[in-house]
Scaffold this active site. Structure first.
Site, PDB file in Angstrom:
ATOM      1  CG  ASN A   1      -1.936   1.059   1.210  1.00  7.87           C
ATOM      2  OD1 ASN A   1      -1.611   2.237   1.158  1.00  7.87           O
ATOM      3  ND2 ASN A   1      -3.200   0.676   1.276  1.00  7.87           N
TER       4      ASN A   1
ATOM      5  CD  GLU B   1      -5.123  -5.891  -1.877  1.00  7.96           C
ATOM      6  OE1 GLU B   1      -5.615  -6.463  -0.904  1.00  7.96           O
ATOM      7  OE2 GLU B   1      -4.979  -4.640  -1.917  1.00  7.96           O
TER       8      GLU B   1
END
Length: 144
Positions: A39, A52
């Site tokens: 992140n 992701e």
């Protein structure tokens, strides 16, 4: 600990060391690491730079994702879950879903196999972060 989940955890810890949110992810194909990410919402001032998404960006252009597995330290949000469905990633291995677990049913309803490891290390990492940075966490999950 599975080597790929450990790589995702390492990414999450790197993100936290950089002042960000400790969520890491790796993309795997045929038992080999394709890419890794974490992140970077805080570091890059980018609202969609989730772990992701970073791992998928770092994978670059792929002909297909249908033969990959995505490992992530925390259950994906709906944005990331939508990308997983769009890319037809068939399996997601999740470190923990206690802290944030909203998209499991969504993923499964679109044919994605979701494996939740319920890793105490992942749970503790998120609990420590949330205690230290409650405002940042609430911003990340849009609960301000």
């Amino acid at each position: 600990m599975d080597e790929f989940m450990q790589a995702a955890i390492d990414e999450a810890r790197l993100g936290r060391q950089q002042g960000g949110i400790p969520i890491g992810s790796v993309l795997v194909r045929d038992g080999k690491l394709v890419s890794r990410g974490h992140n970077k919402r805080v570091q890059e001032r980018d609202p969609i730079a989730h772990g992701e998404m970073d791992a998928l960006r770092n994978a670059g252009r792929q002909r297909t994702y249908r033969d990959t597995v995505l490992y992530t330290t925390l259950m994906p949000c709906y944005m990331c879950a939508g990308t997983i469905v769009q890319f037809k990633i068939p399996k997601v291995v999740v470190g923990e879903a206690r802290t944030f677990g909203e998209s499991k049913e969504f993923l499964e309803s679109h044919g994605v196999e979701v494996v939740i490891l319920d890793s105490e290390e992942c749970v503790a990492m998120m609990q420590e972060f949330i205690e230290a940075e409650p405002t940042l966490w609430n911003e990340d999950i849009m609960e301000l």
